[in-house]
Each structure stands twice: as C-alpha cells, then as structure tokens.
Enzyme design. Structure first.
Site, PDB file in Angstrom:
ATOM      1  CE1 TYR A 181     -12.253  92.919  53.024  1.00 36.73           C
ATOM      2  CE2 TYR A 181     -13.507  91.081  53.912  1.00 36.73           C
ATOM      3  CZ  TYR A 181     -12.294  91.726  53.707  1.00 36.73           C
ATOM      4  OH  TYR A 181     -11.136  91.160  54.188  1.00 36.73           O
ATOM      5  CE  LYS A 201     -13.005  82.248  60.382  1.00 34.15           C
ATOM      6  NZ  LYS A 201     -14.254  82.767  59.773  1.00 34.15           N
ATOM      7  CB  SER A 204      -8.951  91.958  61.836  1.00 34.92           C
ATOM      8  OG  SER A 204      -9.948  91.056  61.424  1.00 34.92           O
TER       9      SER A 204
END
Length: 275
Positions: free
Chosen positions: A216, A67, A18
């Site tokens: 990823y 989250k 990020s």
C-alpha cells in the site's frame, strides 16, 4: 471515565496505519473512552509487554515479527490462526484470557469479495513469505483449482507445497524467473516486497484478470499501475488493511463498524500526507 486500551505491536512499527484505521472506527462507533496506540516491540520485548498488560486492555494487533512469537503467550488461538501458525489479533476477554485470531485470511477474502471476486478456477501467488501462507489459506476458500506459487529457491518451493498440503490447497511451484507466466491467471496475488515485482509491469497481458497487490506504500506499484492501465481489476494493500481492521474492531469492541468508507478515507489521507 476509565480508558479502554488497544494497540498495535511490531518492529518496525512507525509505518503502521493501524492506529489511523482503528481510531476512525472508534469515532464512527462513538467509542470516546477507547484509545489505540502503537509500540515498537521486538520478539525479546514481547513477553514483558504482555505480562504487564492490565485489566484496561481490550486487545492487540500484531505485525512482523510477532505473529508467531505471540502464540506461546496466549491462552488459546482460533482454528484460522492455527491453520497458518500466525496471530495478528489478540482479544482480551472479560475474565482476562488472551485469545489469538487471524483476520488477514478473512480480510483477503472480504477484499476480493468487495471487488466481485467470489470464486476463481485457478490462481497464482508471487512470493513465498509470511503473507503467502495467509494468501494460500484465503485461496482455499475461493479457488476451485490449482494455485501456482512463483518462488526464488527450492527451499521456498518446499515450504509452499507443505503449506498447500496442510491447508488442503493444490499447489504447484514455479521458478521466479518465469513469474511473467503468472500474469495470465484469473487471480494473481502479489506478496513480494516493494520493487520486487516491478519488472513484471512490462509483461501484463491484454485484458488481464484480477491483481491483488498486498502493498500500500508506495501505491500504485509499477505492476498495479500497468495492470489497471490494461483494464484489469485491482485490489490493493489498503483494501486488505481496512477489511482485516474491521474484523479486529469487531472482535475487540463487540461492535460492527458502519460503512468502510470512513476507515478507508482515513487511511488514504494518512498515506497522502506521507508524500
């Protein structure tokens, strides 16, 4: 000039791309007074961190395990975030309110759209973890038929069917032992941890449809490599990261980043430097 702050929180956090993506966007937008950092924060430390945030803060990105833990600390959340009870984005408004959103869901849709996938008649999901519920919500926007979720336990199967009912998606569950059957679906979304789906590489059919593998690093996964080798369309975790990050930047800064290329290139370089 006063600095405007944003950051990603989570535990573990050292792997997060990020900061690389958001800083690339800030450079593209000329936001020289913006900074974006990362902090190792677990659920116990989260309330204290949020309480200490001053007026210089514009927003937060949240990863696991925060989250859901962030929700009680907010002044409100979007319908998208409420639909899966997960917030990955917090925007601090000018009057100091902290509002939660979920950019993973529209990020999945946008990443698929970029590869030409707008509607599918059916789909399969590999796994039933936290990402699977966001995948289901995204499929609710593009899948016109049934979604089959391949899971490891009856408890996970119950969870996925419950999410389907809540999200208005027709969900059928199947045993993980039969996961090779998923590969014939026009769209397969793999939400499993690294290595968990590697054994399926040998079962990729001729002329497969589209595989969205949310990993990823490492990339390509064994399944993704086999899929591409058979001529199938491929969407990867970096695609998702970039698209959801673009939406976060828009919400936090009020500015839309230009072409995705700069953010994607920054992410690719950061991943290459790890190996």
């Amino acid at each position: 000039m006063s600095r405007i702050r944003a950051a990603v929180l989570g535990s573990p956090i050292e792997h997060s791309l990020s900061p690389v993506l958001h800083r690339a966007a800030y450079r593209e937008l000329g936001l020289v007074d913006w900074s974006y950092d990362r902090f190792e924060i677990d659920e116990a430390a989260l309330p204290g961190f949020v309480a200490a945030m001053g007026p210089e803060w514009a927003g937060l990105s949240l990863t696991m395990p925060l989250k859901r833990a962030i929700i009680p600390l907010l002044d409100g959340i979007s319908d998208t975030a409420a639909s899966v009870e997960a917030v990955n984005t917090v925007v601090v408004t000018e009057d100091g309110r902290r509002l939660g959103d979920n950019t993973d869901i529209p990020g999945i849709v946008a990443a698929l759209h970029e590869r030409g996938v707008d509607k599918v008649p059916s789909a399969a999901i590999l796994g039933a973890g936290a990402t699977a519920s966001s995948a289901l919500a995204a499929l609710g926007r593009i899948c016109t038929g049934e979604v089959t979720a391949y899971v490891r336990s009856s408890a996970r199967a119950d969870e996925m069917r419950a999410w389907g009912e809540r999200l208005g998606v027709a969900v059928r569950t199947a045993d993980w032992a039969d996961a090779a059957e998923a590969l014939s679906a026009p769209l397969v979304i793999a939400t499993t941890p690294a290595g968990a789906a590697d054994h399926l590489a040998a079962s990729v059919p001729d002329a497969p449809g589209t595989l969205f593998d949310v990993l990823y690093d490492p990339w390509p996964t064994a399944l993704a490599a086999a899929w591409s080798g058979r001529g199938g369309a491929l969407v990867g975790g970096l695609d998702l990261l970039v698209h959801q990050a673009v939406l976060q930047v828009e919400r936090m800064t009020g500015r839309t980043p230009g072409p995705l290329a700069a953010m994607r290139t920054a992410g690719e370089r950061a991943l290459a430097a790890r190996h």
